[in-house]
Design a protein around this motif. Structure first.
Motif, PDB file in Angstrom:
ATOM      1  N   MET A 184     -60.734  16.505  15.542  1.00 53.93           N
ATOM      2  CA  MET A 184     -59.552  17.374  15.541  1.00 53.93           C
ATOM      3  C   MET A 184     -59.842  18.804  15.968  1.00 53.93           C
ATOM      4  N   THR A 185     -61.119  19.180  16.022  1.00 50.98           N
ATOM      5  CA  THR A 185     -61.439  20.583  16.315  1.00 50.98           C
ATOM      6  C   THR A 185     -62.361  20.800  17.502  1.00 50.98           C
ATOM      7  N   GLN A 186     -63.018  19.751  18.015  1.00 47.71           N
ATOM      8  CA  GLN A 186     -64.049  19.972  19.035  1.00 47.71           C
ATOM      9  C   GLN A 186     -63.442  20.397  20.375  1.00 47.71           C
ATOM     10  N   ASP A 187     -64.171  21.274  21.057  1.00 53.84           N
ATOM     11  CA  ASP A 187     -63.766  21.718  22.392  1.00 53.84           C
ATOM     12  C   ASP A 187     -64.090  20.636  23.417  1.00 53.84           C
ATOM     13  N   ARG A 188     -63.229  20.498  24.385  1.00 53.74           N
ATOM     14  CA  ARG A 188     -63.487  19.684  25.566  1.00 53.74           C
ATOM     15  C   ARG A 188     -63.218  20.570  26.765  1.00 53.74           C
ATOM     16  N   GLU A 189     -63.769  20.221  27.893  1.00 49.10           N
ATOM     17  CA  GLU A 189     -63.591  21.068  29.067  1.00 49.10           C
ATOM     18  C   GLU A 189     -62.101  21.267  29.360  1.00 49.10           C
ATOM     19  N   GLY A 190     -61.681  22.525  29.316  1.00 50.00           N
ATOM     20  CA  GLY A 190     -60.276  22.850  29.544  1.00 50.00           C
ATOM     21  C   GLY A 190     -59.401  22.744  28.314  1.00 50.00           C
ATOM     22  N   VAL A 191     -59.982  22.253  27.211  1.00 51.58           N
ATOM     23  CA  VAL A 191     -59.219  22.098  25.963  1.00 51.58           C
ATOM     24  C   VAL A 191     -59.990  22.799  24.850  1.00 51.58           C
ATOM     25  N   TYR A 192     -59.483  23.951  24.414  1.00 52.08           N
ATOM     26  CA  TYR A 192     -60.175  24.719  23.384  1.00 52.08           C
ATOM     27  C   TYR A 192     -59.586  24.393  22.013  1.00 52.08           C
ATOM     28  N   GLY A 193     -60.471  24.069  21.080  1.00 50.00           N
ATOM     29  CA  GLY A 193     -60.040  23.891  19.695  1.00 50.00           C
ATOM     30  C   GLY A 193     -59.478  22.525  19.366  1.00 50.00           C
ATOM     31  N   GLY A 194     -59.742  21.531  20.217  1.00 53.03           N
ATOM     32  CA  GLY A 194     -59.280  20.174  19.906  1.00 53.03           C
ATOM     33  C   GLY A 194     -57.769  20.084  19.835  1.00 53.03           C
ATOM     34  N   LEU A 195     -57.249  19.553  18.735  1.00 55.72           N
ATOM     35  CA  LEU A 195     -55.796  19.421  18.569  1.00 55.72           C
ATOM     36  C   LEU A 195     -55.138  20.747  18.189  1.00 55.72           C
ATOM     37  N   ARG A 196     -55.953  21.754  17.906  1.00 55.64           N
ATOM     38  CA  ARG A 196     -55.458  23.081  17.513  1.00 55.64           C
ATOM     39  C   ARG A 196     -54.435  22.967  16.378  1.00 55.64           C
ATOM     40  N   LEU A 197     -54.879  22.408  15.282  1.00 54.29           N
ATOM     41  CA  LEU A 197     -54.032  22.294  14.102  1.00 54.29           C
ATOM     42  C   LEU A 197     -54.062  23.587  13.311  1.00 54.29           C
ATOM     43  N   SER A 198     -53.058  23.795  12.477  1.00 50.81           N
ATOM     44  CA  SER A 198     -53.051  24.981  11.624  1.00 50.81           C
ATOM     45  C   SER A 198     -54.218  24.897  10.643  1.00 50.81           C
ATOM     46  N   TYR A 199     -54.703  26.079  10.244  1.00 49.61           N
ATOM     47  CA  TYR A 199     -55.825  26.103   9.303  1.00 49.61           C
ATOM     48  C   TYR A 199     -55.436  25.492   7.952  1.00 49.61           C
ATOM     49  N   ALA A 200     -54.157  25.619   7.568  1.00 49.51           N
ATOM     50  CA  ALA A 200     -53.725  25.035   6.297  1.00 49.51           C
ATOM     51  C   ALA A 200     -53.896  23.518   6.313  1.00 49.51           C
ATOM     52  N   THR A 201     -53.513  22.882   7.425  1.00 48.88           N
ATOM     53  CA  THR A 201     -53.650  21.434   7.537  1.00 48.88           C
ATOM     54  C   THR A 201     -55.120  21.028   7.584  1.00 48.88           C
ATOM     55  N   LEU A 202     -55.925  21.767   8.356  1.00 47.76           N
ATOM     56  CA  LEU A 202     -57.362  21.463   8.403  1.00 47.76           C
ATOM     57  C   LEU A 202     -57.990  21.637   7.025  1.00 47.76           C
ATOM     58  N   GLY A 203     -57.564  22.672   6.310  1.00 48.28           N
ATOM     59  CA  GLY A 203     -58.100  22.902   4.971  1.00 48.28           C
ATOM     60  C   GLY A 203     -57.756  21.767   4.024  1.00 48.28           C
ATOM     61  N   ALA A 204     -56.500  21.306   4.079  1.00 47.91           N
ATOM     62  CA  ALA A 204     -56.073  20.207   3.212  1.00 47.91           C
ATOM     63  C   ALA A 204     -56.795  18.911   3.566  1.00 47.91           C
TER      64      ALA A 204
END
Length: 447
Positions: free
Chosen positions: A167-187
């Protein structure tokens, strides 16, 4: 920890703070999280991954996909009910910042939807088989070439850490994976620590680990922004759980307790008489006996008992959460919510019966054994092809094997650890059927 920070709408790459009062009420940032997860390829692969019965031929047994959808529904209810009570206790969150009880439901639902997104094929035995390949199989030859933590990451390969990576890894041309909110990642972060040191404590958050070394900086940045209580720092970091993680965990606990039990009954592994005996004990205070006896078919009786049981446990979990909210915010709550349930005895009886009759059923054991061989063989072929390519010693066979890998996983300019970990993550991404198909191909059984 405080709720204002814990409910952060921030995403990786943001330069300005996202304020709740400025959100579009028709599609909140937390709703966007849910959408991004459900449309991701990693989530789609769950439709053919084992929940309990590997490679089941029946159409009513749960997969990881249906399980995840049901956990998200239960999580949404838990979040909304808890959110309403939290806002009553902390009215400034609504009056000053604009948070609504639905926000809590949306965060928990999104995190619950993704809770199994990093899990390998063949259920929990899939995780173990990946680790065993490096611990006692042919992959053990790499131990001396990795740091202690790097080696621990792969010998204890963890679906939760893989989920955070996905959900968070960078791919070429895609920064931050799915770019979810920090609240959701925290939960989502059920075990907010790294693989070492292992902590054989009674604290629920120390049971496993939540991120690989490749995501250590990202994990730390999210936890720091949310204001999670740091429980260790320096070379090895760990944090207290995000409070809403307890609700995500409760949603999962409720679903697998009740629904895996229901699957066992539908498969004939558990008799309906047991369902009546065990589930009625759980819902005896809310059951409408007249309605229950009017139901002519087993499926309808089970559905009625299941719905009552889930609702009973939802109400209980929210009550426990609110009773312990202060301790949870202080990072001083050390067990799951359902461990405190007044229905603990009934839950344990149901789980014990599921373990004996479902999880250890002959069909399950036989397919898990096959899964060990399949995963070890696939890992061995791809790992050695990638390592030989990195060493400029690849044969024509190795090059042919690499052409069957998705391009993202073919990279050999990375460190040995990253190559091995990426290969583990590729194998973890496979559905049960895909793993069987690839295994047949590499063994020459299918052309």
């Amino acid at each position: 920890m405080n709720w204002e920070r814990l409910l952060s709408l921030r995403r990786r790459g943001d330069t300005n703070k996202r304020l709740r009062n400025e959100q579009d009420e028709t599609r909140l940032g937390f709703d966007v999280d849910y959408d991004r997860i459900i449309f991701s390829s990693a989530f789609r692969s769950l439709q053919d991954k084992t929940q309990v019965i590997p490679l089941s031929k029946t159409d009513f047994v749960h997969t990881r996909l249906t399980h995840s959808l049901e956990v998200s529904v239960v999580g949404r209810s838990l979040g909304r009910l808890a959110g309403k009570k939290i806002l009553e206790k902390h009215p400034y969150l609504k009056e000053v910042h604009g948070y609504q009880f639905n926000d809590f439901g949306a965060i928990v639902a999104a995190a619950a939807l993704s809770h199994d997104i990093g899990n390998p094929p063949f259920g929990h035995s899939g995780e173990k088989s990946i680790g065993e390949y490096f611990k006692s199989g042919k992959g053990r030859v790499f131990k001396d070439h990795l740091s202690e933590k790097e080696y621990q990451d792969i010998v204890d390969f963890e679906g939760n850490a893989n989920g955070f990576k996905l959900m968070t890894q960078d791919r070429e041309g895609v920064y931050g994976g799915l770019r979810l909110s920090y609240a959701t990642l925290g939960a989502f972060m059920k075990y907010p620590k790294e693989s070492l040191p292992k902590k054989p404590t009674k604290h629920i958050a120390d049971k496993k680990f939540g991120f690989f070394q490749t995501e250590k900086n990202t994990f730390s940045a999210v936890a720091t922004d949310l204001g999670l209580k740091q429980t260790s720092d320096g070379n090895s970091i760990s944090f207290a759980r995000h409070p809403l993680t307890f609700l995500v965990e409760a949603a999962d606990d409720i679903c697998y307790t009740i629904i895996d039990f229901e699957d066992g009954i539908n498969l004939g592994l558990i008799s309906e008489d047991y369902a009546l005996e065990y589930l009625i004990k759980l819902v005896k205070d809310t059951i409408n006996t007249k309605k229950y006896h009017s139901l002519a078919y087993k499926e309808d009786r089970l559905s009625y008992l299941r719905a009552l049981a889930i609702n009973t446990l939802i109400q209980d979990a929210v009550a426990i959460f609110m009773e312990n909210e202060t301790a949870i915010l202080n990072g001083d709550f050390h067990v799951s919510l359902m461990d405190k349930s007044k229905y603990d005895a009934q839950i344990k009886d149901i789980i014990a019966l599921s373990v004996q009759n479902v999880y250890q059923a002959q069909e399950v054991v036989e397919k898990e054994i096959a899964g060990y061989t399949i995963i070890a063989d696939i890992l061995d072929v791809y790992v050695h092809a990638l390592v030989k390519k990195k060493e400029n010693k690849a044969s024509n066979y190795h090059n042919l094997i690499l052409r069957t890998l998705p391009e993202f996983y073919r990279r050999t300019s990375l460190s040995l650890y990253e190559i091995l970990l990426n290969t583990c993550c590729y194998v973890a991404s496979l559905s049960d059927s895909s793993a069987v198909h690839i295994h047949n191909k590499i063994k020459g059984r299918q052309l």
